[in-house]
Write a protein that holds these residues in place. Structure first.
Motif, mmCIF file in Angstrom:
data_model
loop_
_atom_site.group_PDB
_atom_site.id
_atom_site.type_symbol
_atom_site.label_atom_id
_atom_site.label_comp_id
_atom_site.label_asym_id
_atom_site.label_seq_id
_atom_site.Cartn_x
_atom_site.Cartn_y
_atom_site.Cartn_z
ATOM 1 N N TYR A 107 -5.763 -4.359 -1.222
ATOM 2 C CA TYR A 107 -6.938 -4.238 -2.087
ATOM 3 C C TYR A 107 -6.690 -4.935 -3.424
ATOM 4 O O TYR A 107 -6.135 -4.329 -4.356
ATOM 5 C CB TYR A 107 -7.262 -2.765 -2.320
ATOM 6 N N PRO A 108 -7.101 -6.180 -3.579
ATOM 7 C CA PRO A 108 -6.811 -6.918 -4.819
ATOM 8 C C PRO A 108 -7.345 -6.240 -6.074
ATOM 9 O O PRO A 108 -6.613 -6.126 -7.071
ATOM 10 C CB PRO A 108 -7.485 -8.276 -4.585
ATOM 11 N N ASP A 109 -8.595 -5.796 -6.071
ATOM 12 C CA ASP A 109 -9.172 -5.223 -7.286
ATOM 13 C C ASP A 109 -8.467 -3.935 -7.682
ATOM 14 O O ASP A 109 -8.182 -3.690 -8.860
ATOM 15 C CB ASP A 109 -10.667 -4.963 -7.102
ATOM 16 N N ARG A 110 -8.166 -3.103 -6.723
ATOM 17 C CA ARG A 110 -7.493 -1.836 -7.023
ATOM 18 C C ARG A 110 -6.068 -2.090 -7.515
ATOM 19 O O ARG A 110 -5.588 -1.413 -8.432
ATOM 20 C CB ARG A 110 -7.477 -0.951 -5.781
ATOM 21 N N LEU A 111 -5.399 -3.060 -6.902
ATOM 22 C CA LEU A 111 -4.045 -3.386 -7.333
ATOM 23 C C LEU A 111 -4.044 -3.907 -8.762
ATOM 24 O O LEU A 111 -3.188 -3.530 -9.579
ATOM 25 C CB LEU A 111 -3.428 -4.422 -6.390
ATOM 26 N N LYS A 112 -5.007 -4.752 -9.099
ATOM 27 C CA LYS A 112 -5.070 -5.311 -10.456
ATOM 28 C C LYS A 112 -5.243 -4.204 -11.494
ATOM 29 O O LYS A 112 -4.749 -4.317 -12.622
ATOM 30 C CB LYS A 112 -6.221 -6.315 -10.550
ATOM 31 N N ARG A 113 -5.944 -3.141 -11.138
ATOM 32 C CA ARG A 113 -6.167 -2.050 -12.092
ATOM 33 C C ARG A 113 -4.890 -1.257 -12.373
ATOM 34 O O ARG A 113 -4.740 -0.714 -13.478
ATOM 35 C CB ARG A 113 -7.254 -1.112 -11.569
ATOM 36 N N VAL A 114 -4.007 -1.142 -11.389
ATOM 37 C CA VAL A 114 -2.805 -0.333 -11.613
ATOM 38 C C VAL A 114 -1.600 -1.158 -12.055
ATOM 39 O O VAL A 114 -0.617 -0.590 -12.547
ATOM 40 C CB VAL A 114 -2.433 0.497 -10.365
ATOM 41 N N LEU A 115 -1.639 -2.471 -11.903
ATOM 42 C CA LEU A 115 -0.482 -3.295 -12.274
ATOM 43 C C LEU A 115 -0.029 -3.056 -13.724
ATOM 44 O O LEU A 115 1.180 -2.966 -13.975
ATOM 45 C CB LEU A 115 -0.794 -4.780 -12.056
ATOM 46 N N PRO A 116 -0.938 -2.918 -14.695
ATOM 47 C CA PRO A 116 -0.474 -2.680 -16.075
ATOM 48 C C PRO A 116 0.237 -1.342 -16.247
ATOM 49 O O PRO A 116 0.890 -1.126 -17.272
ATOM 50 C CB PRO A 116 -1.772 -2.726 -16.899
ATOM 51 N N LEU A 117 0.116 -0.436 -15.270
ATOM 52 C CA LEU A 117 0.719 0.888 -15.362
ATOM 53 C C LEU A 117 2.102 0.951 -14.726
ATOM 54 O O LEU A 117 2.759 1.992 -14.773
ATOM 55 C CB LEU A 117 -0.190 1.923 -14.672
ATOM 56 N N LEU A 118 2.546 -0.155 -14.130
ATOM 57 C CA LEU A 118 3.750 -0.152 -13.304
ATOM 58 C C LEU A 118 4.931 -0.819 -13.991
ATOM 59 O O LEU A 118 4.762 -1.682 -14.857
ATOM 60 C CB LEU A 118 3.471 -0.872 -11.980
ATOM 61 N N ASP A 119 6.129 -0.420 -13.557
ATOM 62 C CA ASP A 119 7.362 -1.063 -14.006
ATOM 63 C C ASP A 119 7.942 -1.995 -12.952
ATOM 64 O O ASP A 119 8.719 -2.894 -13.274
ATOM 65 C CB ASP A 119 8.417 0.009 -14.340
ATOM 66 N N TRP A 120 7.585 -1.755 -11.687
ATOM 67 C CA TRP A 120 8.147 -2.555 -10.595
ATOM 68 C C TRP A 120 7.232 -2.443 -9.382
ATOM 69 O O TRP A 120 6.613 -1.396 -9.147
ATOM 70 C CB TRP A 120 9.551 -2.054 -10.241
ATOM 71 N N VAL A 121 7.153 -3.545 -8.617
ATOM 72 C CA VAL A 121 6.353 -3.582 -7.386
ATOM 73 C C VAL A 121 7.186 -4.181 -6.258
ATOM 74 O O VAL A 121 7.792 -5.252 -6.420
ATOM 75 C CB VAL A 121 5.074 -4.435 -7.559
ATOM 76 N N GLY A 122 7.210 -3.503 -5.129
ATOM 77 C CA GLY A 122 7.752 -4.084 -3.909
ATOM 78 C C GLY A 122 6.583 -4.403 -2.996
ATOM 79 O O GLY A 122 5.840 -3.498 -2.596
ATOM 80 N N PHE A 123 6.360 -5.691 -2.697
ATOM 81 C CA PHE A 123 5.173 -6.038 -1.921
ATOM 82 C C PHE A 123 5.531 -6.844 -0.676
ATOM 83 O O PHE A 123 6.461 -7.640 -0.671
ATOM 84 C CB PHE A 123 4.135 -6.778 -2.767
ATOM 85 N N ASP A 124 4.763 -6.584 0.378
ATOM 86 C CA ASP A 124 4.980 -7.214 1.678
ATOM 87 C C ASP A 124 4.073 -8.420 1.845
ATOM 88 O O ASP A 124 2.882 -8.358 1.523
ATOM 89 C CB ASP A 124 4.680 -6.237 2.818
ATOM 90 N N VAL A 125 4.646 -9.488 2.360
ATOM 91 C CA VAL A 125 3.857 -10.628 2.839
ATOM 92 C C VAL A 125 4.230 -10.799 4.301
ATOM 93 O O VAL A 125 5.381 -11.085 4.628
ATOM 94 C CB VAL A 125 4.127 -11.903 2.029
#
Length: 235
Positions: A107-125
């Motif tokens: 979910y791109p829009d939902r992810l963009k909203r929480v990114l400023p709240l995070l310290d680290w992201v592990g993401f799958d491609v």
């Protein structure tokens, strides 16, 4: 993306692997729109109306561990499925924890909203974006994933990009094309993961997996594309 309580399907009180370099608790959020055959948490794909675990009680447990752990990681399922995720992140951060997120980039829009709240992201491609549906079972999922990847890279948040490679789903040519695409997009920290049959509910995939794929020779050809590269072997 706000209101309500987090729908929690599981909890790991201690992990040294889910947030690199940090000791973390892991909260497994219920629900995922994709149906990847090699999913190791298929029980978290459905989204029940009632949370299997109480988030307020779990928050109390986390509060009792403040100072003993470094971070809380929201995993899944797909955490951005849940409209209560931003509020839950805020509650965890108020306890003094760093916050990590595991995401399948749905979910791109939902992810963009929480990114400023995070310290680290592990993401799958999961595959070359044009062939994403062969893994997820959902048409158009590659466009969503690509937009999420670009958002993460633009955010400046620390991350780990990773691909689980099954020999039947990602043959060498596809894997090499994916690695080249990610490098061109600006991915600098990439982990290639061997498929593990343990925990996978798809017996067909388990039976047709080539052991030890991808091997060190194939991985070595992709390593120069990334300043930080790792082959995570199945044990």
């Amino acid at each position: 993306m706000d209101g309500g309580q987090l729908n929690v399907g599981g909890y790991t009180p201690f992990s040294a692997t889910d947030y690199p370099g940090r000791l973390a608790a892991v909260v497994f959020v219920q629900g995922c729109a994709w149906r990847c055959g090699y999913c190791h948490n298929p029980e978290l794909q459905a989204r029940p109306r009632t949370s299997p675990l109480s988030w307020p009680r779990l928050l109390e447990r986390l509060a009792a561990r403040a100072g003993l752990l470094d971070a809380v990681v929201f995993s899944g399922g797909e955490p951005t499925t849940d409209p209560a995720l931003p509020a839950a992140i805020g509650q965890v951060r108020a306890l003094g924890f760093k916050v990590g997120l595991h995401t399948a980039c749905i979910y791109p829009d939902r992810l963009k909203r929480v990114l400023p709240l995070l310290d680290w992201v592990g993401f799958d491609v999961k595959a070359p974006f044009e062939h994403y549906a062969t893994v997820t079972g959902v048409p158009g999922s590659g466009r969503q994933a690509e937009e999420c990847v670009r958002a993460i890279l633009a955010s400046g948040v620390s991350y780990e990009c990773r691909t689980t490679a099954h020999s039947a789903l990602l043959p060498p040519a596809s894997l090499e094309r994916l690695a080249a695409t990610l490098a061109e997009m600006g991915v600098r920290n990439y982990v290639l993961q061997q498929f593990r049959a343990t925990g996978c509910g798809d017996t067909a995939l388990n039976c047709c997996a080539a052991p030890g794929y991808p091997d060190e020779v194939l991985a070595a050809g992709m390593a120069p594309l990334f300043p930080r590269f790792m082959l995570r072997q199945a044990y």
